[in-house]
Write a protein that holds these residues in place. Structure first.
Motif, short mmCIF file in Angstrom:
data_model
loop_
_atom_site.label_atom_id
_atom_site.label_comp_id
_atom_site.label_asym_id
_atom_site.label_seq_id
_atom_site.Cartn_x
_atom_site.Cartn_y
_atom_site.Cartn_z
N ALA A 12 0.82 -1.21 0.00
CA ALA A 12 0.00 0.00 0.00
C ALA A 12 0.85 1.26 0.00
O ALA A 12 0.50 2.25 -0.64
N VAL A 13 1.98 1.26 0.71
CA VAL A 13 2.76 2.47 0.90
C VAL A 13 3.83 2.67 -0.19
O VAL A 13 4.06 3.81 -0.61
N LEU A 14 4.47 1.62 -0.63
CA LEU A 14 5.56 1.77 -1.58
C LEU A 14 5.18 2.49 -2.88
O LEU A 14 5.90 3.39 -3.30
N PRO A 15 4.08 2.16 -3.55
CA PRO A 15 3.75 2.89 -4.77
C PRO A 15 3.53 4.38 -4.52
O PRO A 15 3.90 5.21 -5.35
N LEU A 16 2.96 4.73 -3.38
CA LEU A 16 2.75 6.13 -3.06
C LEU A 16 4.07 6.83 -2.74
O LEU A 16 4.31 7.96 -3.16
N ALA A 17 4.94 6.15 -2.00
CA ALA A 17 6.22 6.74 -1.61
C ALA A 17 7.16 6.89 -2.80
O ALA A 17 7.90 7.87 -2.90
N LEU A 18 7.12 5.93 -3.73
CA LEU A 18 8.02 5.98 -4.88
C LEU A 18 7.46 6.83 -6.01
O LEU A 18 8.17 7.10 -6.98
N GLY A 19 6.20 7.24 -5.90
CA GLY A 19 5.60 8.07 -6.93
C GLY A 19 5.42 7.33 -8.24
O GLY A 19 5.60 7.89 -9.32
N LEU A 20 5.06 6.06 -8.15
CA LEU A 20 4.87 5.28 -9.36
C LEU A 20 3.64 5.78 -10.10
O LEU A 20 2.68 6.24 -9.51
N GLY A 21 3.64 5.65 -11.37
CA GLY A 21 2.55 6.11 -12.21
C GLY A 21 3.11 6.46 -13.57
O GLY A 21 4.28 6.24 -13.87
N ASP A 22 2.29 7.05 -14.41
CA ASP A 22 2.75 7.37 -15.75
C ASP A 22 3.30 8.79 -15.86
O ASP A 22 3.67 9.24 -16.94
N GLY A 23 3.32 9.54 -14.74
CA GLY A 23 3.90 10.87 -14.75
C GLY A 23 2.96 11.95 -15.22
O GLY A 23 3.33 13.11 -15.28
N LYS A 24 1.74 11.65 -15.56
CA LYS A 24 0.78 12.65 -15.99
C LYS A 24 0.14 13.30 -14.76
O LYS A 24 0.53 13.03 -13.63
N GLU A 25 -0.86 14.12 -14.97
CA GLU A 25 -1.47 14.84 -13.86
C GLU A 25 -2.10 13.92 -12.82
O GLU A 25 -2.14 14.23 -11.66
N GLU A 26 -2.62 12.78 -13.25
CA GLU A 26 -3.18 11.80 -12.31
C GLU A 26 -2.30 10.56 -12.34
O GLU A 26 -2.39 9.77 -13.26
N PRO A 27 -1.46 10.36 -11.33
CA PRO A 27 -0.55 9.22 -11.38
C PRO A 27 -1.24 7.86 -11.31
O PRO A 27 -0.72 6.88 -11.80
N PHE A 28 -2.42 7.80 -10.72
CA PHE A 28 -3.13 6.53 -10.62
C PHE A 28 -4.47 6.62 -11.35
O PHE A 28 -5.52 6.38 -10.76
N ALA A 29 -4.43 6.97 -12.60
CA ALA A 29 -5.66 7.08 -13.39
C ALA A 29 -6.26 5.69 -13.57
O ALA A 29 -5.56 4.69 -13.67
N GLY A 30 -7.58 5.65 -13.59
CA GLY A 30 -8.27 4.37 -13.73
C GLY A 30 -8.21 3.85 -15.14
O GLY A 30 -7.70 4.49 -16.08
N ALA A 31 -8.74 2.67 -15.32
CA ALA A 31 -8.74 2.01 -16.63
C ALA A 31 -9.57 2.79 -17.63
O ALA A 31 -9.24 2.84 -18.82
N ASP A 32 -10.65 3.42 -17.18
CA ASP A 32 -11.49 4.21 -18.09
C ASP A 32 -10.70 5.37 -18.69
O ASP A 32 -10.77 5.63 -19.90
N ALA A 33 -9.96 6.09 -17.86
CA ALA A 33 -9.18 7.22 -18.35
C ALA A 33 -8.07 6.76 -19.29
O ALA A 33 -7.79 7.41 -20.30
N GLN A 34 -7.44 5.64 -18.97
CA GLN A 34 -6.39 5.12 -19.83
C GLN A 34 -6.96 4.65 -21.17
O GLN A 34 -6.35 4.88 -22.22
N ALA A 35 -8.14 4.03 -21.15
CA ALA A 35 -8.77 3.58 -22.39
C ALA A 35 -9.17 4.79 -23.24
O ALA A 35 -8.99 4.79 -24.47
N GLU A 36 -9.69 5.83 -22.60
CA GLU A 36 -10.07 7.04 -23.32
C GLU A 36 -8.86 7.69 -23.98
O GLU A 36 -8.92 8.12 -25.13
#
Length: 123
Positions: free
Chosen positions: A19-43
């Protein structure tokens, strides 16, 4: 510390790390929403592949913000988990009740509990 306590502590640490490591490491795609849902990625993928795509449907309700959308999704998940927990608890209770009824039915005679030494009831 018992073996079960060690295993439970280890599992708790693993869950906390997941739970903590992804938040602490800032994982994500680097866009404005690092944890965008599948709907946003599909769009985003559809817009990139076919910019003139027109959706067939529009949402019945558009939440005012991402936080409200997340809260509604969490509420939906909590209600679903509650329904499932109730169902499985009900099944387990019925199974235990049936086992208890079966156990008492085989332990007592068909006409009721034994009344050895008891005086007959007066009417």
């Amino acid at each position: 510390m018992s073996r079960n306590a060690k295993i439970n502590t280890l599992l708790l640490l693993v869950v906390a790390a997941l739970a903590v490591l992804p938040l602490a490491l800032g994982l994500g795609d680097g866009k404005e929403e690092p944890f965008a849902g599948a709907d946003a990625q599909a769009e985003a993928a559809i817009t990139e592949l076919k910019p003139d795509y027109e959706p067939w449907f529009s949402p019945l309700y558009e939440p005012p913000s991402g936080e409200v959308e997340s809260a509604l999704f969490a509420l939906q998940a909590a209600l679903g988990a509650g329904v499932l927990a109730y169902y499985f608890g009900l099944r387990k209770g019925r199974r235990q009740g049936a086992a208890t009824a079966t156990g008492t039915a085989t332990a007592e005679p068909a006409d009721g509990p034994a009344t050895a030494g008891a005086a007959p009831a007066k009417s």
